[in-house]
Scaffold this active site. Structure first.
Site, PDB file in Angstrom:
ATOM      1  N   CYS A  70      -6.113 -15.687   1.601  1.00 20.37           N
ATOM      2  CA  CYS A  70      -7.549 -15.428   1.442  1.00 20.37           C
ATOM      3  C   CYS A  70      -8.334 -16.705   1.186  1.00 20.37           C
ATOM      4  O   CYS A  70      -9.458 -16.849   1.622  1.00 20.37           O
ATOM      5  CB  CYS A  70      -7.767 -14.422   0.319  1.00 20.37           C
TER       6      CYS A  70
ATOM      7  N   GLU B 142     -11.262  -7.842  -4.243  1.00 21.88           N
ATOM      8  CA  GLU B 142     -10.869  -9.202  -3.843  1.00 21.88           C
ATOM      9  C   GLU B 142     -10.762  -9.177  -2.328  1.00 21.88           C
ATOM     10  O   GLU B 142      -9.799  -8.630  -1.781  1.00 21.88           O
ATOM     11  CB  GLU B 142      -9.529  -9.579  -4.483  1.00 21.88           C
TER      12      GLU B 142
HETATM   13  P1  NAD Z   1      -6.955  -4.102   4.798  1.00 23.05           P
HETATM   14  O1  NAD Z   1      -8.323  -3.977   4.251  1.00 23.05           O
HETATM   15  O2  NAD Z   1      -6.709  -3.718   6.195  1.00 23.05           O
HETATM   16  O3  NAD Z   1      -5.922  -3.252   3.924  1.00 23.05           O
HETATM   17  C1  NAD Z   1      -5.779  -3.452   2.533  1.00 23.05           C
HETATM   18  C2  NAD Z   1      -5.210  -2.193   1.903  1.00 23.05           C
HETATM   19  O4  NAD Z   1      -6.177  -1.145   1.959  1.00 23.05           O
HETATM   20  C3  NAD Z   1      -3.957  -1.637   2.591  1.00 23.05           C
HETATM   21  O5  NAD Z   1      -3.053  -1.229   1.611  1.00 23.05           O
HETATM   22  C4  NAD Z   1      -4.505  -0.457   3.382  1.00 23.05           C
HETATM   23  O6  NAD Z   1      -3.538   0.545   3.627  1.00 23.05           O
HETATM   24  C5  NAD Z   1      -5.577   0.051   2.433  1.00 23.05           C
HETATM   25  N1  NAD Z   1      -6.627   0.866   3.046  1.00 23.05           N
HETATM   26  C6  NAD Z   1      -7.022   0.935   4.330  1.00 23.05           C
HETATM   27  N2  NAD Z   1      -8.040   1.810   4.472  1.00 23.05           N
HETATM   28  C7  NAD Z   1      -8.312   2.300   3.237  1.00 23.05           C
HETATM   29  C8  NAD Z   1      -9.271   3.217   2.720  1.00 23.05           C
HETATM   30  N3  NAD Z   1     -10.175   3.812   3.493  1.00 23.05           N
HETATM   31  N4  NAD Z   1      -9.264   3.474   1.386  1.00 23.05           N
HETATM   32  C9  NAD Z   1      -8.375   2.860   0.567  1.00 23.05           C
HETATM   33  N5  NAD Z   1      -7.435   1.988   1.004  1.00 23.05           N
HETATM   34  C10 NAD Z   1      -7.412   1.703   2.322  1.00 23.05           C
HETATM   35  O7  NAD Z   1      -6.530  -5.619   4.518  1.00 23.05           O
HETATM   36  P2  NAD Z   1      -5.219  -6.368   5.017  1.00 23.05           P
HETATM   37  O8  NAD Z   1      -5.387  -6.619   6.481  1.00 23.05           O
HETATM   38  O9  NAD Z   1      -4.020  -5.669   4.522  1.00 23.05           O
HETATM   39  O10 NAD Z   1      -5.287  -7.750   4.218  1.00 23.05           O
HETATM   40  C11 NAD Z   1      -5.890  -8.908   4.703  1.00 23.05           C
HETATM   41  C12 NAD Z   1      -7.241  -9.119   4.063  1.00 23.05           C
HETATM   42  O11 NAD Z   1      -7.087  -9.197   2.643  1.00 23.05           O
HETATM   43  C13 NAD Z   1      -7.896 -10.421   4.463  1.00 23.05           C
HETATM   44  O12 NAD Z   1      -9.253 -10.187   4.723  1.00 23.05           O
HETATM   45  C14 NAD Z   1      -7.740 -11.299   3.239  1.00 23.05           C
HETATM   46  O13 NAD Z   1      -8.699 -12.316   3.128  1.00 23.05           O
HETATM   47  C15 NAD Z   1      -7.838 -10.289   2.147  1.00 23.05           C
HETATM   48  N6  NAD Z   1      -7.253 -10.795   0.904  1.00 23.05           N
HETATM   49  C16 NAD Z   1      -8.089 -11.146  -0.125  1.00 23.05           C
HETATM   50  C17 NAD Z   1      -7.560 -11.693  -1.297  1.00 23.05           C
HETATM   51  C18 NAD Z   1      -8.453 -12.094  -2.442  1.00 23.05           C
HETATM   52  O14 NAD Z   1      -7.945 -12.298  -3.527  1.00 23.05           O
HETATM   53  N7  NAD Z   1      -9.747 -12.211  -2.251  1.00 23.05           N
HETATM   54  C19 NAD Z   1      -6.183 -11.866  -1.421  1.00 23.05           C
HETATM   55  C20 NAD Z   1      -5.371 -11.496  -0.365  1.00 23.05           C
HETATM   56  C21 NAD Z   1      -5.918 -10.959   0.802  1.00 23.05           C
END
Ligand code: NAD
Length: 510
Positions: A280, A246
């Site tokens: 999102c 997502e």
């Molecule tokens: P992010 O991708 O920076 O981090 C998300 C998670 O991934 C965190 O817990 C982080 O620690 C972890 N992570 C980072 N590197 C990783 C790796 N290499 N392997 C596994 N996990 C790793 O995202 P964010 O900044 O926390 O969130 C914002 C983003 O999330 C926005 O782009 C938003 O649109 C999206 N989002 C999407 C939805 C949806 O349902 N489509 C819902 C909410 C947020």
């Protein structure tokens, strides 16, 4: 000051992060980053707990989920207080986005789970009418959930609910920006009487997330940015485990010539500014048809000026949860202004409020600007005037993202026709992006916005392995397709194939 700060620790000692409130910068607490070994151990414990959990009848698992809902209802004020500390958000938004959404997900899956996952007889096709097909569902085992910071409680608990009901154990890695809200989920299920280790929350950063994917889990449910989503998909590919992604969005709003402009203008702000734009499915760009553009834009501007930004708890617009997001917004805004955009409202960091961006409305925007093509994730509404709704659809689809979107028209027929042309996972008509809250609607994105679905019966089943059981009904001594495969059998079979598939019978028994 950053709100996530690495604390100096001795060489080879576990890493620690200090987490602070984005509005007040007061320290909330310190987390120890879960390392790869501890992550593996957590998954091993989860697998042990899952064996017993999967043996329990689904109705019993659902009864416990209702108990978890009771705990959520009892503790909601305490939970909201902590979530607000970590996010700097207002109370109403926290209630809607975190508590109500989690409660509704629990209630929906606890009610539907037993029916959706019950063994069911399915009609067998054509030549296999003599066999009975029983469709059953087995839990996958241990599900890893990796969550973002913009919905720090709900984004972790939401996939955990169907995963648990389906009979899995769950290990959640919340965002390092908001780990304490994520850790509430473990407290909640423990207080509700779920078995030890069945649901664990591992605080940590990207390293812990990556370790979780490699720790022997059976599926990853990831919510976060597209860039991280690609890494997650690659790592899941290496481990040959399925994943749901997502990811980010750049949702478009299309305002048709016959739209109810008062509602559309109010909806434009609700959709773009909800959770201070850190949503999102936020409306990140708006296309309004020329004939109504002037009136629509002036209504939006008037309403945007009334928005109350602050930190007292009853504000409409808050500070940014992750202050680094301000750098992205500033970059998008500078790029837009330099390329000719006109700022009608806001357009700058709040001069008196730490970590806040003013609610912003701008026009004269084009697709050469980042503000119309990259995810801004802030309280920003860029509005582009287009000759007609056809042009609006073309521009809406001119995006690498495809999460959700909205269409505004007094004619439902027209709105549905427009909505069907929009290339996204879902579309809302005369409404802000509500799909995530409608549980029987599959929620997911296309293009760079992800793959797979959370919510709906399909999501519940995605946490299961479907196991079809084929049962013989007639008990004959032998079968036509068993040995010996004689010439007589061949002829009989060929006759059968020709008669069955070469005549109207294919429609009767197909
Ligand atoms: P992010 O991708 O920076 O981090 C998300 C998670 O991934 C965190 O817990 C982080 O620690 C972890 N992570 C980072 N590197 C990783 C790796 N290499 N392997 C596994 N996990 C790793 O995202 P964010 O900044 O926390 O969130 C914002 C983003 O999330 C926005 O782009 C938003 O649109 C999206 N989002 C999407 C939805 C949806 O349902 N489509 C819902 C909410 C947020």
């Amino acid at each position: 000051m950053a709100i996530v700060e690495a604390i100096k620790t001795a060489k080879n000692a576990p890493r620690k992060l200090r987490i602070s409130n984005p509005a007040t910068l007061e320290e909330i607490g310190v987390i120890t980053v879960t390392d790869a070994e501890a992550t593996k151990a957590a998954v091993r414990r989860a697998r042990e707990a899952q064996r017993e959990w999967a043996q329990r009848p689904i109705k019993e698992r659902c009864r416990l989920m209702y108990r978890a809902l009771d705990v959520l209802m009892k503790n909601q004020d305490e939970y909201m207080e902590l979530i607000i500390k970590e996010t700097g958000r207002g109370r109403a938004e926290t209630l809607m986005m975190e508590i109500l959404a989690a409660a509704d997900t629990m209630a929906w899956f606890a009610k539907r789970g037993p029916k959706e996952l019950a063994d069911r007889r399915v009609a067998t096709p054509t030549i296999l009418k003599a066999k009975k097909l029983i469709q059953t569902y087995k839990p996958l085992g241990v599900v890893g959930i990796i969550a973002p910071w913009n919905g720090p409680f709900v984004m972790g608990i939401s996939p955990a609910i169907p995963a648990l009901i389906a009979g899995n154990a769950v290990v959640i890695k919340p965002s390092e920006v908001t780990p304490f809200s994520g850790m509430l989920i473990q407290d909640l299920f423990a207080e509700a009487g779920f078995p030890n280790d069945l649901l664990q929350v591992l605080p940590g950063d990207g390293e812990t997330g990556a370790a979780l994917i490699d720790a022997g889990v059976n599926k990853i449910s990831f919510t976060g940015s597209t860039a991280t989503g690609r890494k997650v998909a690659a790592a899941c590919g290496q481990n040959l485990i399925p994943c749901t992604l997502e990811l980010g969005g750049k949702d478009a709003m299309i305002v048709c010539a016959d739209a109810n402009l008062e509602r559309a203008a109010a909806g434009a702000l609700a959709a773009s500014m909800f959770n201070t734009g850190q949503f999102c499915c936020a409306t990140e760009r708006c296309y309004v048809v020329e004939s109504v553009a002037e009136e629509f834009i002036s209504l939006v501007v008037e309403k945007a000026r009334e928005l109350r930004q602050g930190t007292d708890g009853d504000q409409d617009i808050s500070v940014m949860i992750w202050p680094k997001q301000l750098e992205i917004i500033q970059d998008h805004m500078d790029d837009a202004v330099q390329k000719g955009a006109t700022v009608l409202v806001g357009g700058r960091q709040h001069p008196d409020l730490n970590g806040a961006w003013e609610p912003t409305v701008l026009t004269n925007v084009t697709h050469s600007m980042k503000i119309m093509t990259e995810e801004s994730f802030g309280p920003i509404l860029p509005i582009m005037i287009v000759p007609d709704q056809h042009a609006a659809v073309q521009l809406a689809n001119d995006s690498k993202y495809g999460l959700s979107g909205t269409v505004w028209s007094r004619s439902e027929k027209n709105a549905i026709a427009v909505a069907k042309q929009v290339e996204t996972g879902s579309v809302c008509i005369n409404e802000t992006a509500l799909t995530f809250g409608v549980h029987n609607a599959p929620f997911g994105g296309v293009k760079d916005s992800g793959m797979g679905y959370v919510h709906g019966p399909d999501a519940l089943k995605s946490f299961c392995q479907p196991v079809p059981l084929i049962v013989d009904r007639l008990g004959m001594k032998t079968e036509q397709n068993w040995y010996p495969l004689t010439a007589d059998k061949f002829e009989g079979m060929q006759k059968f194939v020709k008669v069955f598939y070469g005549s109207v019978l294919r429609k009767v028994f197909g």
